[in-house]
Structure formats: C-alpha cells, structure tokens
Design a protein around this motif. Structure first.
Motif, PDB file in Angstrom:
ATOM      1  N   ASP A  68       0.838  -1.207   0.000  1.00  0.00           N
ATOM      2  CA  ASP A  68       0.000   0.000   0.000  1.00  0.00           C
ATOM      3  C   ASP A  68       0.868   1.250   0.000  1.00  0.00           C
ATOM      4  O   ASP A  68       0.486   2.270  -0.563  1.00  0.00           O
ATOM      5  CB  ASP A  68      -0.883   0.069   1.254  1.00  0.00           C
ATOM      6  N   ARG A  69       1.986   1.156   0.687  1.00  0.00           N
ATOM      7  CA  ARG A  69       2.924   2.279   0.808  1.00  0.00           C
ATOM      8  C   ARG A  69       4.337   1.752   0.643  1.00  0.00           C
ATOM      9  O   ARG A  69       4.582   0.556   0.768  1.00  0.00           O
ATOM     10  CB  ARG A  69       2.807   2.944   2.173  1.00  0.00           C
ATOM     11  N   GLN A  70       5.249   2.666   0.411  1.00  0.00           N
ATOM     12  CA  GLN A  70       6.672   2.336   0.338  1.00  0.00           C
ATOM     13  C   GLN A  70       7.427   3.199   1.336  1.00  0.00           C
ATOM     14  O   GLN A  70       7.074   4.359   1.549  1.00  0.00           O
ATOM     15  CB  GLN A  70       7.217   2.622  -1.073  1.00  0.00           C
ATOM     16  N   PRO A  71       8.470   2.638   1.948  1.00  0.00           N
ATOM     17  CA  PRO A  71       9.284   3.467   2.835  1.00  0.00           C
ATOM     18  C   PRO A  71      10.021   4.539   2.044  1.00  0.00           C
ATOM     19  O   PRO A  71      10.437   4.304   0.910  1.00  0.00           O
ATOM     20  CB  PRO A  71      10.258   2.473   3.470  1.00  0.00           C
ATOM     21  N   HIS A  72      10.156   5.712   2.644  1.00  0.00           N
ATOM     22  CA  HIS A  72      10.842   6.837   2.006  1.00  0.00           C
ATOM     23  C   HIS A  72      11.903   7.373   2.951  1.00  0.00           C
ATOM     24  O   HIS A  72      11.839   7.167   4.156  1.00  0.00           O
ATOM     25  CB  HIS A  72       9.847   7.955   1.651  1.00  0.00           C
ATOM     26  N   GLY A  73      12.838   8.096   2.392  1.00  0.00           N
ATOM     27  CA  GLY A  73      13.857   8.783   3.177  1.00  0.00           C
ATOM     28  C   GLY A  73      14.650   7.831   4.050  1.00  0.00           C
ATOM     29  O   GLY A  73      15.056   6.755   3.602  1.00  0.00           O
ATOM     30  N   PRO A  74      14.862   8.201   5.319  1.00  0.00           N
ATOM     31  CA  PRO A  74      15.669   7.375   6.216  1.00  0.00           C
ATOM     32  C   PRO A  74      15.113   5.960   6.404  1.00  0.00           C
ATOM     33  O   PRO A  74      15.878   5.012   6.562  1.00  0.00           O
ATOM     34  CB  PRO A  74      15.647   8.146   7.539  1.00  0.00           C
ATOM     35  N   ALA A  75      13.792   5.804   6.371  1.00  0.00           N
ATOM     36  CA  ALA A  75      13.198   4.474   6.516  1.00  0.00           C
ATOM     37  C   ALA A  75      13.589   3.587   5.338  1.00  0.00           C
ATOM     38  O   ALA A  75      13.878   2.399   5.511  1.00  0.00           O
ATOM     39  CB  ALA A  75      11.681   4.574   6.623  1.00  0.00           C
ATOM     40  N   ARG A  76      13.634   4.151   4.146  1.00  0.00           N
ATOM     41  CA  ARG A  76      14.050   3.393   2.968  1.00  0.00           C
ATOM     42  C   ARG A  76      15.519   2.976   3.097  1.00  0.00           C
ATOM     43  O   ARG A  76      15.879   1.835   2.811  1.00  0.00           O
ATOM     44  CB  ARG A  76      13.837   4.216   1.695  1.00  0.00           C
ATOM     45  N   VAL A  77      16.337   3.904   3.554  1.00  0.00           N
ATOM     46  CA  VAL A  77      17.758   3.595   3.740  1.00  0.00           C
ATOM     47  C   VAL A  77      17.913   2.472   4.765  1.00  0.00           C
ATOM     48  O   VAL A  77      18.678   1.533   4.554  1.00  0.00           O
ATOM     49  CB  VAL A  77      18.543   4.855   4.160  1.00  0.00           C
ATOM     50  N   LEU A  78      17.175   2.570   5.876  1.00  0.00           N
ATOM     51  CA  LEU A  78      17.240   1.523   6.892  1.00  0.00           C
ATOM     52  C   LEU A  78      16.861   0.172   6.305  1.00  0.00           C
ATOM     53  O   LEU A  78      17.539  -0.829   6.539  1.00  0.00           O
ATOM     54  CB  LEU A  78      16.337   1.864   8.077  1.00  0.00           C
ATOM     55  N   MET A  79      15.782   0.111   5.530  1.00  0.00           N
ATOM     56  CA  MET A  79      15.355  -1.152   4.933  1.00  0.00           C
ATOM     57  C   MET A  79      16.426  -1.706   3.985  1.00  0.00           C
ATOM     58  O   MET A  79      16.683  -2.913   3.956  1.00  0.00           O
ATOM     59  CB  MET A  79      14.033  -0.987   4.180  1.00  0.00           C
ATOM     60  N   LEU A  80      17.073  -0.825   3.225  1.00  0.00           N
ATOM     61  CA  LEU A  80      18.129  -1.277   2.304  1.00  0.00           C
ATOM     62  C   LEU A  80      19.328  -1.822   3.064  1.00  0.00           C
ATOM     63  O   LEU A  80      19.921  -2.824   2.666  1.00  0.00           O
ATOM     64  CB  LEU A  80      18.546  -0.137   1.373  1.00  0.00           C
ATOM     65  N   VAL A  81      19.688  -1.177   4.162  1.00  0.00           N
ATOM     66  CA  VAL A  81      20.819  -1.661   4.969  1.00  0.00           C
ATOM     67  C   VAL A  81      20.451  -2.995   5.617  1.00  0.00           C
ATOM     68  O   VAL A  81      21.272  -3.928   5.624  1.00  0.00           O
ATOM     69  CB  VAL A  81      21.231  -0.620   6.034  1.00  0.00           C
ATOM     70  N   ILE A  82      19.237  -3.112   6.125  1.00  0.00           N
ATOM     71  CA  ILE A  82      18.799  -4.381   6.712  1.00  0.00           C
ATOM     72  C   ILE A  82      18.836  -5.481   5.650  1.00  0.00           C
ATOM     73  O   ILE A  82      19.265  -6.605   5.920  1.00  0.00           O
ATOM     74  CB  ILE A  82      17.385  -4.257   7.322  1.00  0.00           C
TER      75      ILE A  82
END
Length: 95
Positions: A68-82
């Motif tokens: 429904d949504r996608q993480p943006h900004g710092p949340a997106r970066v966190l997901m990529l690092v995870i």
C-alpha cells in the motif's frame, strides 16, 4: 538577474506542467519498490518483533508489506541496509 520569486515561480510552473503530463525540464527519480516482507523474512523476525526492533510502527510495516505504501527517506535507507546486512544493524541496535 533572476530573483528568488522568479526561481520559485519557475519551479512551480515546472511542477504543474509535469503533473499535467506536459513536457517540462524536470528530473524525476523513480525508485524501485522494496519488498519489505522479503527483507523482514531474511531476519527471521515476526512483524511485531521486526517493528519493535527497528522502531517502525506495526501498522506502517503492514502497509509496506502489503505494498500500500513504500518506505521513504531514512526508513528506505534503513530497509536497504537491513536487506544487505541485517546482522550489522541488529548488532548496533543491541549495543
């Protein structure tokens, strides 16, 4: 000489043209969607545990996993690092 107002006006006109589908001198960055459910699955954590461990609300995590949504900004970066190195993030958070 361009004034601040002229610059803002030009930006707004370009944004309006882009939104209306007219050609404009705008640069649009399309980010590939993240598969947050797969990222969470890599960690072996439940939704509740993942949300608590990484400081994301459970509702937000569920929206991301459903698409429904996608993480943006710092949340997106966190997901990529995870996704790349979950152990490193978990290690930092546990210390």
């Amino acid at each position: 000489m361009s004034t601040l107002f002229d610059s803002i006006k030009q930006g707004l006109n370009e944004a309006i043209a882009h939104q209306q589908g007219r050609p404009a001198d705008t640069v649009v960055h399309q980010l590939a969607p993240l598969d947050v459910k797969a990222i969470r699955a890599q960690t072996g954590l439940t939704q509740q545990a993942f949300a608590a461990r990484f400081g994301v609300s459970l509702g937000t995590l569920r929206h991301w996993e459903r698409g429904d949504r996608q993480p943006h900004g710092p949340a997106r970066v966190l997901m990529l690092v995870i996704a790349k190195n979950p152990e490193a993030v978990l290690s930092v958070l546990s210390s």
